[in-house]
Write an enzyme that holds these catalytic residues in place. Structure first.
Site, short mmCIF file in Angstrom:
data_model
loop_
_atom_site.label_atom_id
_atom_site.label_comp_id
_atom_site.label_asym_id
_atom_site.label_seq_id
_atom_site.Cartn_x
_atom_site.Cartn_y
_atom_site.Cartn_z
CG ASP A 1 -5.55 -3.27 4.87
OD1 ASP A 1 -6.02 -3.22 6.03
OD2 ASP A 1 -5.19 -2.25 4.24
CE LYS B 1 -1.25 1.19 -3.09
NZ LYS B 1 -1.76 -0.08 -2.59
#
Length: 194
Positions: free
Chosen positions: A163, A65
């Site tokens: 999320d 990431k």
């Protein structure tokens, strides 16, 4: 294929054994061990990539990431660094659960921040529902029996994911268990209501 992580690169695809990007000249082996193979996704703060860890036997897959701050002013860089540290700390804290990817590495290079995580092979819940349709009542019960203990564990570590959505739940191919990914929006250090 080797994929260039330079956000400004106009043609990031390279041959598998290339040392430097043929388009922009960037070094392709990140931290002298991670070879990015392909882009997996992109969001507001960065992008994720499938990579191989060439420093380990068998060159296992991992996910990188890359946090890409929108600006390089000192205040923006400090905010990005704080977000990056928070996500790394959270993954380090909750990543020993079998339904959360393990944090393998994290570092800063060239004003960009990198998290390296365990690769989870499978389809997202979003892809699954799109392909097979909504869950039956029994399917919903199975889903809840799988997800709620994982959330209970995460909350017991004083972490709120913030999320949870079908795109952030992957059904792992090897055992068909749901795995929660993307801890970039987490809130930790939760204080109980007094």
């Amino acid at each position: 294929m080797s994929y260039c992580l330079n956000p400004a690169c106009s043609n990031p695809e390279n041959s598998i054994h290339a040392e430097r990007c043929h388009s922009c000249g960037s070094k392709l082996l990140l931290r002298d061990r991670y070879r990015v193979i392909q882009a997996l996704g992109q969001g507001g703060f960065g992008a994720t990539f499938l990579a191989k860890d060439e420093a380990l036997p068998g060159s296992p897959y991992c996910v990188i990431k890359q946090l890409r701050p929108a600006a390089t002013s000192p205040s923006v860089m400090q905010m990005a660094r704080d977000l990056f540290e928070r996500e790394a700390n959270t993954l380090g804290k909750v990543g020993n659960h079998p339904q959360v990817p393990r944090l393998l590495d994290y570092f800063e290079a060239n004003n960009e921040f990198y998290l390296v995580q365990e690769y989870i092979s499978g389809c997202t819940l979003q892809q699954e529902v799109k392909r097979s349709g909504p869950f039956s009542e029994a399917g919903v019960k199975q889903f809840l029996s799988e997800v709620l203990p994982m959330l209970q564990y995460i909350h017991s570590q004083q972490v709120i994911h913030r999320d949870i959505k079908p795109a952030n739940l992957i059904r792992r191919s090897q055992d068909r268990k749901l795995v929660l990914i993307d801890f970039g929006a987490v809130k930790d250090q939760v204080n109980p209501v007094e």
